[in-house]
Design a protein around this motif. Structure first.
Motif, PDB file in Angstrom:
ATOM      1  N   TYR A 453     129.694  63.722 125.888  1.00  0.00           N
ATOM      2  CA  TYR A 453     129.548  65.062 126.150  1.00  0.00           C
ATOM      3  C   TYR A 453     129.559  65.706 124.794  1.00  0.00           C
ATOM      4  CZ  TYR A 453     134.160  66.518 125.492  1.00  0.00           C
ATOM      5  OH  TYR A 453     135.593  67.016 124.755  1.00  0.00           O
ATOM      6  N   HIS A 454     128.917  66.878 124.841  1.00  0.00           N
ATOM      7  CA  HIS A 454     128.991  67.693 123.504  1.00  0.00           C
ATOM      8  C   HIS A 454     130.285  68.387 123.238  1.00  0.00           C
ATOM      9  CE1 HIS A 454     127.561  69.926 120.075  1.00  0.00           C
ATOM     10  NE2 HIS A 454     127.566  71.218 120.745  1.00  0.00           N
ATOM     11  N   GLN A 455     130.971  68.173 122.215  1.00  0.00           N
ATOM     12  CA  GLN A 455     132.181  69.172 121.924  1.00  0.00           C
ATOM     13  C   GLN A 455     131.927  70.187 121.116  1.00  0.00           C
ATOM     14  OE1 GLN A 455     135.098  69.015 123.440  1.00  0.00           O
ATOM     15  NE2 GLN A 455     135.641  70.907 122.072  1.00  0.00           N
ATOM     16  N   ASP A 456     131.624  71.332 121.608  1.00  0.00           N
ATOM     17  CA  ASP A 456     131.253  72.434 120.494  1.00  0.00           C
ATOM     18  C   ASP A 456     132.536  72.659 119.601  1.00  0.00           C
ATOM     19  OD1 ASP A 456     130.013  74.236 119.204  1.00  0.00           O
ATOM     20  OD2 ASP A 456     130.182  75.672 121.010  1.00  0.00           O
ATOM     21  N   GLY A 457     132.024  72.463 118.443  1.00  0.00           N
ATOM     22  CA  GLY A 457     133.401  72.897 117.314  1.00  0.00           C
ATOM     23  C   GLY A 457     133.889  71.649 116.822  1.00  0.00           C
ATOM     24  N   LEU A 458     133.478  70.427 117.347  1.00  0.00           N
ATOM     25  CA  LEU A 458     133.837  69.079 116.510  1.00  0.00           C
ATOM     26  C   LEU A 458     132.814  68.827 115.503  1.00  0.00           C
ATOM     27  CD1 LEU A 458     135.693  66.789 116.247  1.00  0.00           C
ATOM     28  CD2 LEU A 458     134.508  65.558 118.098  1.00  0.00           C
ATOM     29  N   ILE A 459     133.237  69.503 114.444  1.00  0.00           N
ATOM     30  CA  ILE A 459     132.086  69.482 113.186  1.00  0.00           C
ATOM     31  C   ILE A 459     132.730  68.936 111.972  1.00  0.00           C
ATOM     32  CG2 ILE A 459     130.401  70.672 111.932  1.00  0.00           C
ATOM     33  CD1 ILE A 459     130.577  72.883 113.957  1.00  0.00           C
ATOM     34  N   MET A 460     131.901  67.903 111.471  1.00  0.00           N
ATOM     35  CA  MET A 460     132.364  67.187 110.079  1.00  0.00           C
ATOM     36  C   MET A 460     131.382  67.527 109.078  1.00  0.00           C
ATOM     37  SD  MET A 460     134.161  63.576 111.033  1.00  0.00           S
ATOM     38  CE  MET A 460     135.073  63.535 109.754  1.00  0.00           C
ATOM     39  N   GLY A 461     132.018  67.797 107.860  1.00  0.00           N
ATOM     40  CA  GLY A 461     131.039  67.906 106.739  1.00  0.00           C
ATOM     41  C   GLY A 461     130.252  66.735 106.158  1.00  0.00           C
ATOM     42  N   HIS A 462     129.007  66.496 105.968  1.00  0.00           N
ATOM     43  CA  HIS A 462     128.619  65.331 105.414  1.00  0.00           C
ATOM     44  C   HIS A 462     128.327  65.399 104.003  1.00  0.00           C
ATOM     45  CE1 HIS A 462     125.551  61.925 106.844  1.00  0.00           C
ATOM     46  NE2 HIS A 462     126.684  61.384 106.250  1.00  0.00           N
ATOM     47  N   ASP A 463     129.109  64.777 103.241  1.00  0.00           N
ATOM     48  CA  ASP A 463     128.868  64.963 101.709  1.00  0.00           C
ATOM     49  C   ASP A 463     127.956  63.729 101.223  1.00  0.00           C
ATOM     50  OD1 ASP A 463     130.684  66.770 102.754  1.00  0.00           O
ATOM     51  OD2 ASP A 463     132.189  66.184 101.158  1.00  0.00           O
ATOM     52  N   LYS A 464     127.138  63.300 101.819  1.00  0.00           N
ATOM     53  CA  LYS A 464     126.400  61.995 101.356  1.00  0.00           C
ATOM     54  C   LYS A 464     125.672  62.277 100.286  1.00  0.00           C
ATOM     55  CE  LYS A 464     122.518  62.488 104.782  1.00  0.00           C
ATOM     56  NZ  LYS A 464     121.570  61.706 105.648  1.00  0.00           N
ATOM     57  N   ASN A 465     124.782  63.566 100.149  1.00  0.00           N
ATOM     58  CA  ASN A 465     123.755  63.939  99.229  1.00  0.00           C
ATOM     59  C   ASN A 465     124.607  63.958  97.493  1.00  0.00           C
ATOM     60  OD1 ASN A 465     121.372  63.213 100.344  1.00  0.00           O
ATOM     61  ND2 ASN A 465     121.997  65.229 101.593  1.00  0.00           N
ATOM     62  N   SER A 466     125.632  64.913  97.689  1.00  0.00           N
ATOM     63  CA  SER A 466     126.340  65.522  96.565  1.00  0.00           C
ATOM     64  C   SER A 466     127.299  64.284  96.048  1.00  0.00           C
ATOM     65  CB  SER A 466     127.087  66.890  96.795  1.00  0.00           C
ATOM     66  OG  SER A 466     127.947  66.369  97.845  1.00  0.00           O
ATOM     67  N   PHE A 467     127.608  63.624  97.237  1.00  0.00           N
ATOM     68  CA  PHE A 467     128.938  62.420  96.581  1.00  0.00           C
ATOM     69  C   PHE A 467     128.041  60.959  96.459  1.00  0.00           C
ATOM     70  CE2 PHE A 467     132.236  59.516  97.835  1.00  0.00           C
ATOM     71  CZ  PHE A 467     133.187  59.750  96.733  1.00  0.00           C
ATOM     72  N   ILE A 468     127.348  60.702  97.286  1.00  0.00           N
ATOM     73  CA  ILE A 468     126.944  59.291  97.063  1.00  0.00           C
ATOM     74  C   ILE A 468     125.270  59.320  96.792  1.00  0.00           C
ATOM     75  CG2 ILE A 468     128.884  58.095  98.221  1.00  0.00           C
ATOM     76  CD1 ILE A 468     127.287  57.996 100.794  1.00  0.00           C
ATOM     77  N   GLY A 469     124.743  60.223  96.071  1.00  0.00           N
ATOM     78  CA  GLY A 469     123.371  60.276  96.243  1.00  0.00           C
ATOM     79  C   GLY A 469     122.842  59.084  95.281  1.00  0.00           C
ATOM     80  N   ALA A 470     123.370  58.574  94.284  1.00  0.00           N
ATOM     81  CA  ALA A 470     122.784  57.395  93.667  1.00  0.00           C
ATOM     82  C   ALA A 470     122.882  56.184  94.585  1.00  0.00           C
ATOM     83  CB  ALA A 470     123.768  56.900  92.519  1.00  0.00           C
ATOM     84  N   GLU A 471     123.834  56.030  95.391  1.00  0.00           N
ATOM     85  CA  GLU A 471     123.893  54.831  96.025  1.00  0.00           C
ATOM     86  C   GLU A 471     122.921  54.866  97.377  1.00  0.00           C
ATOM     87  OE1 GLU A 471     126.720  56.397  95.431  1.00  0.00           O
ATOM     88  OE2 GLU A 471     127.790  54.929  94.277  1.00  0.00           O
ATOM     89  N   ILE A 472     122.510  56.323  97.874  1.00  0.00           N
ATOM     90  CA  ILE A 472     121.691  56.369  98.934  1.00  0.00           C
ATOM     91  C   ILE A 472     120.236  56.148  98.224  1.00  0.00           C
ATOM     92  CG2 ILE A 472     120.399  58.034 100.059  1.00  0.00           C
ATOM     93  CD1 ILE A 472     122.988  59.327 100.637  1.00  0.00           C
ATOM     94  N   GLU A 473     119.908  56.614  96.981  1.00  0.00           N
ATOM     95  CA  GLU A 473     118.653  56.257  96.389  1.00  0.00           C
ATOM     96  C   GLU A 473     118.541  54.801  95.972  1.00  0.00           C
ATOM     97  OE1 GLU A 473     114.907  56.781  94.825  1.00  0.00           O
ATOM     98  OE2 GLU A 473     116.287  58.433  95.761  1.00  0.00           O
TER      99      GLU A 473
END
Length: 605
Positions: A453-473
């Protein structure tokens, strides 16, 4: 393969087509003048791969043309848009609010009974889990000699992940430290208690296992994480868990072997994902009898507590106390559901200044390029994200179903684990989160089906691009090929293993369903050639890397498809998980020293 179809693809989707055969693209990319590569051997493997792929796709090509005829479409007269829709029916979707509302309407629920045994203290009743993915260092000289001497620098990569952590990454860029520090701070804001977090460790190269646990402990040594009880499980520890607490109750060597190969931390995403869910039952039985549920997050995801409080009016852990988690409901088809699984959403860190509710998936550009005519996941991904994760509850008992979930930000009640026993097959390399529920999607227990079920308000910030951008690339090609594997494996899973293609396709429409197709081999053949051509136009080296890795990884899948490996493996794993749950439900090792030694071994002090 049908020559007219081949030419039609070229005419529509290549602005400057080479010759009349799409395989000529390979020759353009792998130029004979290229330096510093073994072109003869590498080219031959790729050429063989596409020749075999052409033969494999031939039968699908004929069926594809029959489908066109069934819809009264002649290949010689068909428009480019209609041909694109034939390959990828999700092209027919539009981005309108009406489409989004239609999907939401299908997901609506009528709550019949709220959970009267909901979580009251998440810090005692909830086990947090995550997975650490480690890979070889870019520079072996940058890691400690004691670690370096145990690594095999020439070892072949065995498993491929989206953005594994290189062993030589500095602490300020280390995803493990980053994720745990932020989780510790999030807990600190709400309580003085400690939260249990269990981390499984998966590696791309086998020799990393020799140092994985010691490496992580060394990185965490001087980091203040006073509100976390941290436990580490490598493949060695997960196998020890089996050997000391599960296998003593199994004398059958065949079943013991199946349990060992199924349950653990190593391997593709599917294996550790299932393990991190199922281990909660062991945790409850042997370590924390108060435990009610488990919740998985990724280490590049964080709770922005001040913004959650400011915009939503409550902190993160308050979401887990919802009586919706474990509620009974009826869906739009009249089926009784058990909402034993919870799903939240993500917001990109770059969007936080806009709103905590900003969708992490953006509406894609309208113009299609190259392989996007053949397969374009961005469209159903955005529409599904907007429909499901963009839903706002009107009151505390208002919610919808979720089929589109992310690898982190989801959880399951232990009672639901025991009752339904969902798992993701260990051969699933990507989208393990999407595959997990498929194993029991239409399995009813006491006339009820398990759902998120969808828990409205259960939200996490996703820091992948600013934090691990090099690893993603660095892992861009690997992740791209994971998408091709996903098409093959999800289509095979739905059609040949679960034997429920049409019902699955309709139920999980539109996003996950996009990877389930009647023409996986045909789509792979054309899509990969067009993608290789596009990559090579910008960077010839990248085009070569894509073709080389694609040939290697997909050839392994083709071989296993021929050997009926995946169907056999699914049957083995389903039985193994049944054994695991049956043993934990009925038996218990009473030797307290064995338990104390094991907990001491896995805990980070």
């Amino acid at each position: 393969m049908h020559p007219e179809l081949n030419q039609k693809i070229i005419d529509y989707y290549i602005q400057k087509p080479p010759k009349n055969d799409l395989q000529q693209l390979i020759i353009d990319i792998l130029k004979e003048s290229a330096e510093n590569i073994n072109l003869s051997e590498g080219y031959q493997k790729i050429k063989d791969f596409y020749q075999a792929g052409r033969k494999r796709a031939a039968a699908e090509s004929e069926n594809f043309l029959k489908e066109l005829e069934h819809e009264n479409l002649k290949l010689s007269e068909i428009s480019s848009s209609k041909l694109a829709e034939a390959f990828f029916p999700e092209h027919k979707l539009d981005y309108s609010q009406e489409t989004i509302e239609e999907i939401r309407e299908q997901r609506k629920l009528k709550i019949q009974k709220l959970n009267d045994d909901q979580l009251e203290n998440p810090f005692k009743e909830l086990l947090f889990t995550s997975n650490i993915l480690l890979t070889m260092p870019a520079d072996f000289e940058q890691i400690e000699p004691a670690f370096r001497e145990k690594l095999d620098e020439d070892e072949k990569q065995q498993y491929f992940y989206d953005h594994p952590i290189p062993l030589d990454v500095p602490n300020q860029k280390n995803e493990i430290i980053y994720g745990l520090k932020h989780l510790n701070q999030a807990v600190k804001i709400e309580t003085d208690q400690k939260l249990d977090i269990l981390l499984s460790i998966s590696v791309t190269h086998p020799s990393i296992n020799k140092i994985a646990k010691e490496y992580i402990e060394s990185r965490l040594k001087n980091i203040e994480l006073e509100h976390l009880n941290i436990y580490l499980l490598t493949e060695n520890e997960s196998q020890k868990l089996l050997e000391e607490f599960i296998l003593p109750f199994k004398s059958d060597e065949l079943k013991s072997s199946a349990l060992k190969s199924t349950i653990g931390a190593a391997g593709s995403y599917g294996r550790h994902y299932s393990f991190l869910k199922a281990v909660a039952l062991w945790w409850q039985k042997y370590h924390n009898p108060e435990l009610k549920a488990t919740f998985k997050f990724d280490l590049d995801q964080v709770f922005d507590q001040p913004q959650l409080k400011a915009e939503i009016g409550k902190y993160a852990f308050e979401n887990f106390k919802s009586p919706l988690w474990g509620a009974e409901a009826v869906d739009q088809r009249g089926r009784m559901l058990e909402l034993g699984m919870i799903a939240g959403q993500l917001v990109n860190d770059s969007d936080l200044e806009k709103s905590i509710y900003e969708l992490d998936i953006k509406k894609p550009e309208a113009e299609l390029k190259y392989d996007q005519h053949i397969f374009f996941k961005a469209k159903p991904q955005y529409i599904s994200t907007a429909a499901e994760m963009g839903y706002r509850s009107k009151n505390k008992t208002d919610t919808i179903l979720r089929y589109h979930v992310t690898g982190g930000t989801n959880g399951i009640l232990i009672e639901a684990l025991k009752k339904y026993q969902p798992f993701c097959p260990s051969f699933i390399g990507r989208a393990e989160d999407q595959a997990y529920l498929l194993s029991v999607l239409f399995d009813d227990h006491d006339s009820s089906y398990l759902r998120y079920y969808h828990q409205d308000g259960l939200i996490m910030g996703h820091d992948k691009n600013s934090f691990i951008g090099a690893e993603i690339e660095d892992s861009k090609i690997s992740k791209l090929i994971g998408d091709y594997e996903r098409i093959l494996l999800f289509s095979h899973y739905a059609e040949d293993i679960l034997n429920d293609y049409q019902r699955l396709k309709e139920e999980i429409f539109p996003f996950t369903a996009a990877f389930i197709t009647k023409f996986p081999l045909l789509i792979i053949y054309y899509r990969s050639l067009l993608k290789a051509y596009q990559l090579a136009e910008a960077d010839e080296k990248e085009g070569r890397e894509f073709l080389s890795e694609l040939a290697q990884r997909l050839n392994e899948i083709y071989t296993r498809l021929d050997q009926n490996y995946y169907q056999k493996r699914f049957s083995v794993e389903k039985r193994a998980w049944n054994e695991y749950y049956e043993i934990l439900d009925q038996e218990k090792v009473e030797d307290q020293k064995i338990l104390a030694d094991f907990i001491d071994q896995i805990k980070v002090n």
